[in-house]
Design a protein around this motif. Structure first.
Motif, PDB file in Angstrom:
ATOM      1  N   PHE A  20       0.839  -1.187   0.000  1.00 18.98           N
ATOM      2  CA  PHE A  20       0.000   0.000   0.000  1.00 18.98           C
ATOM      3  C   PHE A  20       0.881   1.245   0.000  1.00 18.98           C
ATOM      4  O   PHE A  20       2.083   1.186   0.298  1.00 18.98           O
ATOM      5  CB  PHE A  20      -1.008   0.000   1.148  1.00 18.98           C
ATOM      6  N   LEU A  21       0.289   2.370  -0.368  1.00 21.18           N
ATOM      7  CA  LEU A  21       1.040   3.607  -0.565  1.00 21.18           C
ATOM      8  C   LEU A  21       0.446   4.736   0.262  1.00 21.18           C
ATOM      9  O   LEU A  21      -0.768   4.971   0.224  1.00 21.18           O
ATOM     10  CB  LEU A  21       1.015   4.000  -2.044  1.00 21.18           C
ATOM     11  N   ILE A  41      -2.495  10.813  -8.251  1.00 20.03           N
ATOM     12  CA  ILE A  41      -2.078   9.568  -7.594  1.00 20.03           C
ATOM     13  C   ILE A  41      -3.219   8.562  -7.575  1.00 20.03           C
ATOM     14  O   ILE A  41      -2.991   7.353  -7.750  1.00 20.03           O
ATOM     15  CB  ILE A  41      -1.561   9.854  -6.166  1.00 20.03           C
ATOM     16  N   VAL A  42      -4.443   9.013  -7.390  1.00 19.07           N
ATOM     17  CA  VAL A  42      -5.587   8.099  -7.433  1.00 19.07           C
ATOM     18  C   VAL A  42      -5.683   7.432  -8.806  1.00 19.07           C
ATOM     19  O   VAL A  42      -5.929   6.219  -8.909  1.00 19.07           O
ATOM     20  CB  VAL A  42      -6.889   8.853  -7.092  1.00 19.07           C
ATOM     21  N   THR A  45      -2.802   4.806  -8.883  1.00 21.11           N
ATOM     22  CA  THR A  45      -2.969   3.668  -7.979  1.00 21.11           C
ATOM     23  C   THR A  45      -4.194   2.831  -8.331  1.00 21.11           C
ATOM     24  O   THR A  45      -4.184   1.613  -8.135  1.00 21.11           O
ATOM     25  CB  THR A  45      -3.039   4.129  -6.512  1.00 21.11           C
ATOM     26  N   TYR A  52      -4.297   3.079  -1.524  1.00 18.23           N
ATOM     27  CA  TYR A  52      -3.707   4.420  -1.419  1.00 18.23           C
ATOM     28  C   TYR A  52      -4.300   5.218  -0.264  1.00 18.23           C
ATOM     29  O   TYR A  52      -5.521   5.268  -0.089  1.00 18.23           O
ATOM     30  CB  TYR A  52      -3.921   5.170  -2.729  1.00 18.23           C
TER      31      TYR A  52
END
Length: 274
Positions: A20-21, A41-42, A45, A52
């Motif tokens: 996970f990030l 980023i969404v 990911t 995320y």
């Protein structure tokens, strides 16, 4: 390891070949930038099926110089974090610095983060746990992975049902540098909690004579790949569209346009070690 249930319910997000990030800007600089970073980023990911959590500090309390940027105002920054979470249906994390901040921040975010310098502050940890939110405790630069078991004990004593993360961000190496001891990752996993590698703060060069923290962002990929190879459950990466113009910690942030390619490489590393 499964990502604790925050807002994610899709079982595909807990696949064993994924980490996970936790990622976002060092500090919340404004609404538009926070939403821009989160949206990018969404998109990445979701495509890569990486769980995320959006990261952003609502206030920076640990600064070297008196006139360093500390924030745009607590309520405004926290409201932006809440908006990010609602807009993209993702969990959010921010750091707190004193016990009274825990209840305040918990009204806006899903995970409360204990900064590394404060990881032994019992009342602060207890206050975070008592909110019912997940708690991410960063390992102090002066501590071993084994000793972080006491932080986990404090969280669980205050709230037995609390979700806990532990995050490594390197150890002090002389007066103005850090070094990562990867033995700390399995040592912290032995405490029975997910372990995260902070790939950006671990490359800081703190306490510079200029009063501005330096960094070695060219090594972010190196730190990240090694962490995944060792078996880290998650990664923490501060990122910004233009780190040179960031108001906080720009010297060790990853340019946002480099994130996708790095994550693709890290997925291949993860798959290779399974």
């Amino acid at each position: 390891m499964q990502l604790p249930k925050l807002k994610h319910t899709d079982s595909s997000l807990t696949r064993p070949d994924r980490f996970f990030l936790m990622a976002g800007p060092c500090a919340i600089e404004g609404r538009d930038m926070a939403l821009q970073i989160a949206e990018r980023i969404v998109t990445i990911t979701n495509r890569l099926q990486i769980p995320y959590i959006f990261k952003g500090s609502y206030r920076k309390a640990n600064r070297t110089k008196l006139n360093s940027f500390t924030g745009i105002g607590d309520e405004l920054a926290l409201s932006i974090l809440a908006e990010v979470g609602r807009t993209f249906d993702i969990p959010t994390v921010t750091d707190i610095h004193e016990s009274p901040e825990a209840a305040m921040a918990a009204e806006y975010v899903d995970v409360l983060q204990i900064p590394a310098f404060l990881c032994r502050q019992t009342e602060l940890i207890e206050a975070a746990a008592q909110t019912g939110k997940a708690v991410n405790v960063k390992k102090g630069q002066f501590l071993s992975g084994e000793s972080m078991g006491f932080a986990v004990e404090k969280v669980k004593a205050a709230n037995p049902d609390a979700t806990v993360f532990l995050t490594d961000r390197g150890n002090s190496f002389g007066y103005g540098d850090l070094v990562v001891d990867y033995r700390n990752l399995p040592a912290m996993q032995a405490h029975g909690v997910p372990v995260v590698m902070d790939c950006t703060h671990s490359l800081q060069q703190p306490n510079q004579a200029s009063g501005v923290t330096g960094g070695k962002p060219a090594l972010i990929a190196t730190i990240a790949k090694a962490a995944i190879a060792v078996g880290a459950d998650g990664l923490f990466i501060e990122t910004h569209p233009d780190p040179a113009c960031a108001k906080s910690d720009g010297a060790n942030m990853l340019p946002l346009d480099q994130l996708e390619a790095l994550l693709e490489k890290l997925i291949r590393v993860r798959e290779a070690i399974l």
